[in-house]
Design a protein around this motif. Sequence first.
Motif, short mmCIF file in Angstrom:
data_model
loop_
_atom_site.label_atom_id
_atom_site.label_comp_id
_atom_site.label_asym_id
_atom_site.label_seq_id
_atom_site.Cartn_x
_atom_site.Cartn_y
_atom_site.Cartn_z
N SER A 7 0.83 -1.20 0.00
CA SER A 7 0.00 0.00 0.00
C SER A 7 0.86 1.25 0.00
O SER A 7 0.51 2.26 -0.63
CB SER A 7 -0.93 0.00 1.21
OG SER A 7 -0.20 -0.04 2.42
N GLU B 285 2.15 1.73 -3.53
CA GLU B 285 1.10 2.26 -4.40
C GLU B 285 0.86 3.74 -4.14
O GLU B 285 0.62 4.52 -5.07
CB GLU B 285 -0.19 1.47 -4.20
CG GLU B 285 -0.15 0.06 -4.77
CD GLU B 285 0.20 0.05 -6.25
OE1 GLU B 285 -0.38 0.86 -7.00
OE2 GLU B 285 1.07 -0.75 -6.65
N ALA B 286 0.92 4.14 -2.88
CA ALA B 286 0.74 5.55 -2.54
C ALA B 286 1.86 6.40 -3.12
O ALA B 286 1.62 7.52 -3.63
CB ALA B 286 0.69 5.72 -1.02
N LYS C 260 3.59 5.65 -5.79
CA LYS C 260 3.38 5.70 -7.24
C LYS C 260 2.32 6.74 -7.59
O LYS C 260 2.47 7.49 -8.57
CB LYS C 260 2.93 4.33 -7.75
CG LYS C 260 4.03 3.28 -7.80
CD LYS C 260 3.49 1.97 -8.37
CE LYS C 260 4.59 0.94 -8.50
NZ LYS C 260 4.09 -0.35 -9.04
N GLN C 261 1.26 6.81 -6.79
CA GLN C 261 0.21 7.78 -7.06
C GLN C 261 0.71 9.20 -6.87
O GLN C 261 0.35 10.11 -7.63
CB GLN C 261 -1.00 7.54 -6.16
CG GLN C 261 -2.22 8.37 -6.53
CD GLN C 261 -2.68 8.12 -7.95
OE1 GLN C 261 -2.85 6.96 -8.35
NE2 GLN C 261 -2.88 9.17 -8.73
N THR D 29 3.77 10.20 -7.42
CA THR D 29 4.57 10.49 -8.61
C THR D 29 3.68 10.79 -9.80
O THR D 29 3.91 11.75 -10.56
CB THR D 29 5.49 9.30 -8.95
OG1 THR D 29 6.36 9.05 -7.84
CG2 THR D 29 6.33 9.59 -10.19
N ARG D 30 2.64 10.00 -9.97
CA ARG D 30 1.69 10.21 -11.07
C ARG D 30 1.04 11.60 -10.95
O ARG D 30 0.96 12.33 -11.92
CB ARG D 30 0.64 9.11 -11.04
CG ARG D 30 -0.21 9.00 -12.31
CD ARG D 30 -1.29 7.93 -12.14
NE ARG D 30 -0.73 6.67 -11.68
CZ ARG D 30 -0.18 5.76 -12.46
NH1 ARG D 30 -0.13 5.96 -13.75
NH2 ARG D 30 0.30 4.64 -11.95
N ASP D 31 0.62 11.93 -9.75
CA ASP D 31 -0.03 13.23 -9.53
C ASP D 31 0.93 14.38 -9.82
O ASP D 31 0.53 15.41 -10.38
CB ASP D 31 -0.53 13.34 -8.09
CG ASP D 31 -1.71 12.43 -7.79
OD1 ASP D 31 -2.34 11.94 -8.75
OD2 ASP D 31 -1.99 12.20 -6.60
N TYR E 269 5.22 5.47 -16.39
CA TYR E 269 3.84 5.78 -15.98
C TYR E 269 2.95 6.06 -17.17
O TYR E 269 1.76 5.69 -17.17
CB TYR E 269 3.84 6.99 -15.04
CG TYR E 269 4.34 6.69 -13.65
CD1 TYR E 269 3.47 6.27 -12.66
CD2 TYR E 269 5.69 6.79 -13.34
CE1 TYR E 269 3.91 5.98 -11.38
CE2 TYR E 269 6.16 6.50 -12.07
CZ TYR E 269 5.26 6.10 -11.09
OH TYR E 269 5.72 5.80 -9.83
N ASP F 246 -5.33 10.07 -18.75
CA ASP F 246 -5.34 10.35 -17.31
C ASP F 246 -6.01 11.70 -17.05
O ASP F 246 -6.80 11.84 -16.11
CB ASP F 246 -3.92 10.34 -16.76
CG ASP F 246 -3.88 10.29 -15.23
OD1 ASP F 246 -4.85 10.73 -14.59
OD2 ASP F 246 -2.88 9.81 -14.69
N ARG G 88 -9.37 12.35 -14.73
CA ARG G 88 -9.46 13.31 -13.63
C ARG G 88 -10.65 14.25 -13.82
O ARG G 88 -11.29 14.65 -12.84
CB ARG G 88 -8.15 14.08 -13.51
CG ARG G 88 -7.03 13.20 -12.95
CD ARG G 88 -5.63 13.73 -13.17
NE ARG G 88 -4.65 12.70 -12.88
CZ ARG G 88 -3.96 12.60 -11.74
NH1 ARG G 88 -4.15 13.49 -10.77
NH2 ARG G 88 -3.10 11.63 -11.56
N SER H 65 -13.58 12.25 -12.71
CA SER H 65 -13.59 12.11 -11.26
C SER H 65 -14.15 13.36 -10.59
O SER H 65 -14.99 13.26 -9.69
CB SER H 65 -12.17 11.84 -10.75
OG SER H 65 -12.14 11.74 -9.35
#
Length: 204
Positions: A3, A6-7, A9-10, A12-14, A51, A61, A65, A68
């Motif tokens: 977890s 994954e956080a 990675k998110q 970095t993606r953000d 990514y 992506d 967003r 979302s």
Amino acid sequence: MSSLREAQKQLTRDRIVECALELFTAKGYAATTIDEIAVAAGTTRVTFYAYYPSRTELMKDFMGRVNSVLERAAGAGQPSTARELVEVVRAGRMAGVLDWLESRAALWPVFRPYLDVLEEAAALDPEVRALMDGWHEEVISDIVRGLQLAGRFPAETHHIRGTLAYTQLDYVATLWTRRKLEPNREHALEVLADSWYHLLCDDA
């Protein structure tokens, strides 16, 4: 550990998305390089491509967003739907239409920058153009669904009514977010709500 990974990675993606949006807005989609985005995000070209294998994937992506923020979700028989919009059109009340438009307008500063970049990208990338065309049709289909549920207006006019309503909304949003000195900006939502009511609700 999974977890946490994954956080990270998110995050970095953000960060990549945030920096890409800033650069695309400032320089334009075509003029911005992947290296510039990677540097701004504090990462590398290799990490960027890990990514987002392509610019098109980054634009997907962006679209995710937007959906979302607008709470567009999977619907029966269609890829995405805004249930509130369907219900507002079905109910056909002026107050409901204005309330819904005002709720969307409050979100324009959040999601319109993404849509602006997507529209610019669509002019250069056929895959992004198809993505945007499909998204426009989703919104129009929500309006059509509301009309169908209400049994309002001849069925053969539903799609053109939905298309006109969406086009009006998109234009007013553009005035609101880009042309801040537009003389009628403060009255735009009231005028738009009145137009929607006659176009979608008043079947007298």
